[in-house]
Design an enzyme around this catalytic site. Structure first.
Site, PDB file in Angstrom:
ATOM      1  N   ASP A   1       1.043  -1.336   0.061  1.00  0.00           N
ATOM      2  CA  ASP A   1       0.019   0.166   0.057  1.00  0.00           C
ATOM      3  C   ASP A   1       0.980   1.284  -0.053  1.00  0.00           C
ATOM      4  O   ASP A   1       1.920   1.280   0.474  1.00  0.00           O
ATOM      5  CB  ASP A   1      -0.814  -0.059   1.045  1.00  0.00           C
ATOM      6  CG  ASP A   1      -1.914  -1.094   1.172  1.00  0.00           C
ATOM      7  OD1 ASP A   1      -2.136  -1.329  -0.099  1.00  0.00           O
ATOM      8  OD2 ASP A   1      -2.419  -1.573   2.275  1.00  0.00           O
TER       9      ASP A   1
ATOM     10  N   TYR B   1       7.097  -9.857   6.766  1.00  0.00           N
ATOM     11  CA  TYR B   1       6.865  -8.362   6.983  1.00  0.00           C
ATOM     12  C   TYR B   1       7.651  -8.142   8.386  1.00  0.00           C
ATOM     13  O   TYR B   1       7.396  -8.883   9.328  1.00  0.00           O
ATOM     14  CB  TYR B   1       5.540  -7.831   6.938  1.00  0.00           C
ATOM     15  CG  TYR B   1       4.985  -7.554   5.482  1.00  0.00           C
ATOM     16  CD1 TYR B   1       5.189  -6.290   4.886  1.00  0.00           C
ATOM     17  CD2 TYR B   1       4.386  -8.627   5.124  1.00  0.00           C
ATOM     18  CE1 TYR B   1       4.621  -6.041   3.508  1.00  0.00           C
ATOM     19  CE2 TYR B   1       3.914  -8.389   3.529  1.00  0.00           C
ATOM     20  CZ  TYR B   1       4.014  -7.199   2.986  1.00  0.00           C
ATOM     21  OH  TYR B   1       3.317  -6.981   1.875  1.00  0.00           O
TER      22      TYR B   1
END
Length: 285
Positions: A63, A124
């Site tokens: 994003d 992540y």
């Protein structure tokens, strides 16, 4: 669904990283929006002197504002273009790309490779500090400041209930026709000597806003606003809870993407396209 490379083309793997601060995410959007995909595709078109744009497929679509250290993508190039530019492509991309995005490696991909569907996990990291004075100015673009003291042990205890295969609908932004079933392989927290607390989040795949929602829930446990049982209760309820905040994107970095052995790439590619249901959930869409 077949993913065979068209005759006369070569599939090329790119390993890359970027600082997401000034990008509107990975994926190409309307004109005027700066994206990582758009920037790299334009650079490839320019340095190969091609009249057309060759589209990239990425392991994980990040994003706006999210960073990547170990992103992976692939592009199918005409064999003659690859043959002409293979040895020079990396250096020429370095000269063309902006300083906040780098391609570190370009190589012909093994048979069956698909940057998105062949991946078996994505890892992540989300970084946060709870120092009362705030974030080190040199880290401010990559670390979130949480202005309540955080109990890392409590966050780790709460995280254990979410590891495994579950329907993460309560922690995802739903997309029409997409499943929210994922296998969360790891969710853990560690504070380093400098006080930076890092969440390591690894799964076979992630649905939209999943990592940042999980982090938001755990921060509420860490600062004492919710008990350690709460994130698991939210997961079991299966619906979005207004108390689960999607934390800001700048603390999130895609660190690494994992792939199986070359001999297993094609099989993983096909298996990853199958829509999942939980055991006993029936054959619903």
């Amino acid at each position: 669904m077949s993913d065979e490379v068209e005759p006369g083309y070569v599939r090329v793997r790119l390993d890359l990283s970027y600082d997401g601060k000034d990008f509107s995410g990975w994926a190409k959007q309307r004109e005027g929006q700066r994206t990582v995909q758009g920037e790299i595709e334009a650079a490839i078109r320019t340095v190969t002197r091609s009249k057309r744009t060759y589209e990239l497929t990425v392991a994980g679509r990040t994003d706006a504002g999210v960073h990547a250290r170990g992103q992976v993508a692939h592009v199918d190039l005409p064999a003659e273009v690859w043959a002409e530019h293979e040895d020079k492509l990396l250096r020429r991309l370095a000269g063309r790309l902006s300083h906040d995005v780098r391609v570190w490696k370009v190589a012909e991909a093994p048979a069956g490779f698909n940057a998105r569907f062949s991946a078996i996990w994505r890892r992540y990291a989300y970084r946060v500090v709870d120092h009362p004075a705030g974030v080190d100015p040199l880290l401010r673009g990559h670390v979130l400041w949480h202005d309540w003291p955080l109990d890392v042990d409590a966050m780790n205890e709460a995280s254990r209930a979410l590891v495994g295969e579950h329907d993460f609908a309560a922690y995802c932004k739903r997309r029409e026709g997409a499943t929210t079933i994922r296998t969360l392989q790891r969710l853990s927290w560690e504070r380093d000597a400098s006080g930076v607390i890092t969440a390591t989040v690894r799964a076979d795949a992630f649905c939209h806003n999943m990592v940042r929602s999980l982090v938001g829930a755990m921060l509420f446990v860490g600062d004492g606003h919710r008990p350690v049982e709460w994130p698991g209760q939210v997961l079991a309820a299966g619906v979005r809870d207004s108390a689960v905040h999607v934390v800001r994107p700048h603390g999130l970095t895609l660190e690494e993407v994992g792939y199986p052995a070359d001999s297993e790439l094609a099989a993983r590619n096909l298996a990853a396209r199958n829509k999942r249901t939980l055991p006993g959930a029936g054959g619903c869409c």
